[in-house]
Write a protein that holds these residues in place. Structure first.
Motif, PDB file in Angstrom:
ATOM      1  N   GLY A   1       0.829  -1.206   0.000  1.00 52.38           N
ATOM      2  CA  GLY A   1       0.000   0.000   0.000  1.00 52.38           C
ATOM      3  C   GLY A   1       0.863   1.257   0.000  1.00 52.38           C
ATOM      4  N   ILE A   2       1.934   1.239   0.807  1.00 53.38           N
ATOM      5  CA  ILE A   2       2.872   2.370   0.811  1.00 53.38           C
ATOM      6  C   ILE A   2       3.505   2.526  -0.570  1.00 53.38           C
ATOM      7  CG2 ILE A   2       5.068   3.196   1.762  1.00 53.38           C
ATOM      8  CD1 ILE A   2       4.201   1.904   4.435  1.00 53.38           C
ATOM      9  N   PHE A   3       3.896   1.395  -1.155  1.00 55.66           N
ATOM     10  CA  PHE A   3       4.462   1.420  -2.505  1.00 55.66           C
ATOM     11  C   PHE A   3       3.459   2.029  -3.490  1.00 55.66           C
ATOM     12  CE2 PHE A   3       4.866  -0.676  -6.652  1.00 55.66           C
ATOM     13  CZ  PHE A   3       6.136  -0.262  -7.008  1.00 55.66           C
ATOM     14  N   GLY A   4       2.185   1.664  -3.357  1.00 58.66           N
ATOM     15  CA  GLY A   4       1.146   2.196  -4.233  1.00 58.66           C
ATOM     16  C   GLY A   4       0.981   3.701  -4.098  1.00 58.66           C
ATOM     17  N   VAL A   5       1.029   4.192  -2.860  1.00 59.87           N
ATOM     18  CA  VAL A   5       0.931   5.637  -2.624  1.00 59.87           C
ATOM     19  C   VAL A   5       2.113   6.356  -3.274  1.00 59.87           C
ATOM     20  CG1 VAL A   5       1.086   7.420  -0.835  1.00 59.87           C
ATOM     21  CG2 VAL A   5      -0.447   5.473  -0.520  1.00 59.87           C
ATOM     22  N   LEU A   6       3.305   5.817  -3.086  1.00 60.53           N
ATOM     23  CA  LEU A   6       4.500   6.442  -3.661  1.00 60.53           C
ATOM     24  C   LEU A   6       4.481   6.390  -5.186  1.00 60.53           C
ATOM     25  CD1 LEU A   6       7.155   5.167  -1.122  1.00 60.53           C
ATOM     26  CD2 LEU A   6       6.101   7.424  -1.225  1.00 60.53           C
ATOM     27  N   MET A   7       3.996   5.288  -5.741  1.00 58.37           N
ATOM     28  CA  MET A   7       3.891   5.204  -7.202  1.00 58.37           C
ATOM     29  C   MET A   7       2.876   6.216  -7.731  1.00 58.37           C
ATOM     30  SD  MET A   7       6.048   3.222  -8.607  1.00 58.37           S
ATOM     31  CE  MET A   7       5.345   3.103 -10.224  1.00 58.37           C
ATOM     32  N   SER A   8       1.805   6.438  -6.984  1.00 57.53           N
ATOM     33  CA  SER A   8       0.812   7.439  -7.397  1.00 57.53           C
ATOM     34  C   SER A   8       1.434   8.834  -7.417  1.00 57.53           C
ATOM     35  CB  SER A   8      -0.380   7.424  -6.451  1.00 57.53           C
ATOM     36  OG  SER A   8      -1.032   6.189  -6.517  1.00 57.53           O
ATOM     37  N   LEU A   9       2.205   9.151  -6.403  1.00 56.65           N
ATOM     38  CA  LEU A   9       2.884  10.451  -6.371  1.00 56.65           C
ATOM     39  C   LEU A   9       3.881  10.570  -7.522  1.00 56.65           C
ATOM     40  CD1 LEU A   9       3.458  10.819  -2.527  1.00 56.65           C
ATOM     41  CD2 LEU A   9       1.796  12.051  -3.938  1.00 56.65           C
ATOM     42  N   TYR A  10       4.586   9.481  -7.794  1.00 51.29           N
ATOM     43  CA  TYR A  10       5.524   9.473  -8.918  1.00 51.29           C
ATOM     44  C   TYR A  10       4.785   9.714 -10.242  1.00 51.29           C
ATOM     45  CZ  TYR A  10       8.347   7.581 -12.663  1.00 51.29           C
ATOM     46  OH  TYR A  10       9.003   7.417 -13.851  1.00 51.29           O
ATOM     47  N   GLN A  11       3.629   9.079 -10.418  1.00 50.43           N
ATOM     48  CA  GLN A  11       2.862   9.248 -11.653  1.00 50.43           C
ATOM     49  C   GLN A  11       2.355  10.681 -11.811  1.00 50.43           C
ATOM     50  OE1 GLN A  11       2.686   7.211 -14.129  1.00 50.43           O
ATOM     51  NE2 GLN A  11       3.653   5.481 -13.120  1.00 50.43           N
ATOM     52  N   ILE A  12       2.013  11.325 -10.691  1.00 46.00           N
ATOM     53  CA  ILE A  12       1.617  12.734 -10.749  1.00 46.00           C
ATOM     54  C   ILE A  12       2.795  13.578 -11.231  1.00 46.00           C
ATOM     55  CG2 ILE A  12       0.963  14.738  -9.348  1.00 46.00           C
ATOM     56  CD1 ILE A  12      -0.667  12.729  -7.611  1.00 46.00           C
ATOM     57  N   ASN A  13       3.972  13.321 -10.671  1.00 47.53           N
ATOM     58  CA  ASN A  13       5.176  14.029 -11.115  1.00 47.53           C
ATOM     59  C   ASN A  13       5.393  13.822 -12.606  1.00 47.53           C
ATOM     60  OD1 ASN A  13       5.629  14.564  -8.426  1.00 47.53           O
ATOM     61  ND2 ASN A  13       7.227  13.048  -8.198  1.00 47.53           N
ATOM     62  N   ARG A  14       5.293  12.578 -13.007  1.00 44.48           N
ATOM     63  CA  ARG A  14       5.548  12.231 -14.401  1.00 44.48           C
ATOM     64  C   ARG A  14       4.570  12.947 -15.333  1.00 44.48           C
ATOM     65  NH1 ARG A  14       6.003   6.134 -16.861  1.00 44.48           N
ATOM     66  NH2 ARG A  14       6.174   6.834 -18.998  1.00 44.48           N
ATOM     67  N   ALA A  15       3.320  13.045 -14.918  1.00 41.53           N
ATOM     68  CA  ALA A  15       2.318  13.733 -15.747  1.00 41.53           C
ATOM     69  C   ALA A  15       2.702  15.190 -15.967  1.00 41.53           C
ATOM     70  CB  ALA A  15       0.943  13.634 -15.097  1.00 41.53           C
ATOM     71  N   PHE A  16       3.238  15.835 -14.949  1.00 39.67           N
ATOM     72  CA  PHE A  16       3.631  17.237 -15.089  1.00 39.67           C
ATOM     73  C   PHE A  16       4.878  17.397 -15.953  1.00 39.67           C
ATOM     74  CE2 PHE A  16       0.995  18.105 -11.331  1.00 39.67           C
ATOM     75  CZ  PHE A  16       0.363  19.260 -11.754  1.00 39.67           C
ATOM     76  N   VAL A  17       5.904  16.603 -15.694  1.00 44.07           N
ATOM     77  CA  VAL A  17       7.191  16.845 -16.358  1.00 44.07           C
ATOM     78  C   VAL A  17       7.313  16.176 -17.721  1.00 44.07           C
ATOM     79  CG1 VAL A  17       8.391  17.228 -14.189  1.00 44.07           C
ATOM     80  CG2 VAL A  17       8.423  14.960 -15.190  1.00 44.07           C
ATOM     81  N   GLN A  18       6.406  15.247 -18.043  1.00 48.96           N
ATOM     82  CA  GLN A  18       6.504  14.587 -19.330  1.00 48.96           C
ATOM     83  C   GLN A  18       5.552  15.175 -20.358  1.00 48.96           C
ATOM     84  OE1 GLN A  18       5.539  10.415 -19.277  1.00 48.96           O
ATOM     85  NE2 GLN A  18       6.542  10.030 -21.212  1.00 48.96           N
TER      86      GLN A  18
END
Length: 148
Positions: A40-57
């Motif tokens: 679950g922690i991994f899932g939360v961190l991956m979600s935050l990473y995907q948000i970052n990726r959406a902005f910078v990509q």
């Protein structure tokens, strides 16, 4: 030109399929080995990473690719301007994550996430430069094999 574009498309499709399959297998293995809490922690961190990726990509690399692909443009000037904009965006996003990490962790009811959220925030700068290079520069110059 058409053959190069067709081969480049095939390379990018293969790279995308490989990425999707790898991600799928990784999630299955991690879910089994970590258990519900840590996964679950991994899932939360991956979600935050995907948000970052959406902005910078999304914006700057795609615009860079478009302008580099046009005839008669100066690739170094375009990359210089794009790099400056991408660094500004990534520094702002990193600052948001660093400043709001404790509030995000509080919203998620897990104070242990603060440092992990800060790490995700600090990853934004190198990831944004990587996306600018891969999705912007290489794609704009039609170097699809290297991009894949």
């Amino acid at each position: 030109m058409d053959k190069k574009l067709g081969v480049g498309t095939i390379y990018l499709i293969i790279a995308s399929i490989t990425g999707i399959l790898t991600s799928y297998i990784m999630h299955i293995i991690l879910a089994r080995h970590l258990g519900p809490g840590p996964y679950g922690i991994f899932g939360v961190l991956m979600s935050l990473y995907q948000i970052n990726r959406a902005f910078v990509q999304a914006g700057i690399p795609k615009a860079t690719s478009k302008y580099l692909a046009e005839e008669g443009t100066n690739p170094w000037e375009i990359m210089k301007s794009s790099l400056i904009l991408q660094i500004i965006l990534s520094v702002v996003l990193t600052g948001v994550y660093l400043l709001l990490s404790s509030k995000i962790a509080l919203l998620l009811h897990d104070p242990n996430l603060v440092n992990l959220i800060k790490i995700i925030g600090m990853m934004i700068i190198p990831i944004s430069i990587l996306f600018l290079y891969l999705d912007g520069y290489l794609n704009g110059l039609r170097k699809f094999r290297q991009e894949a």
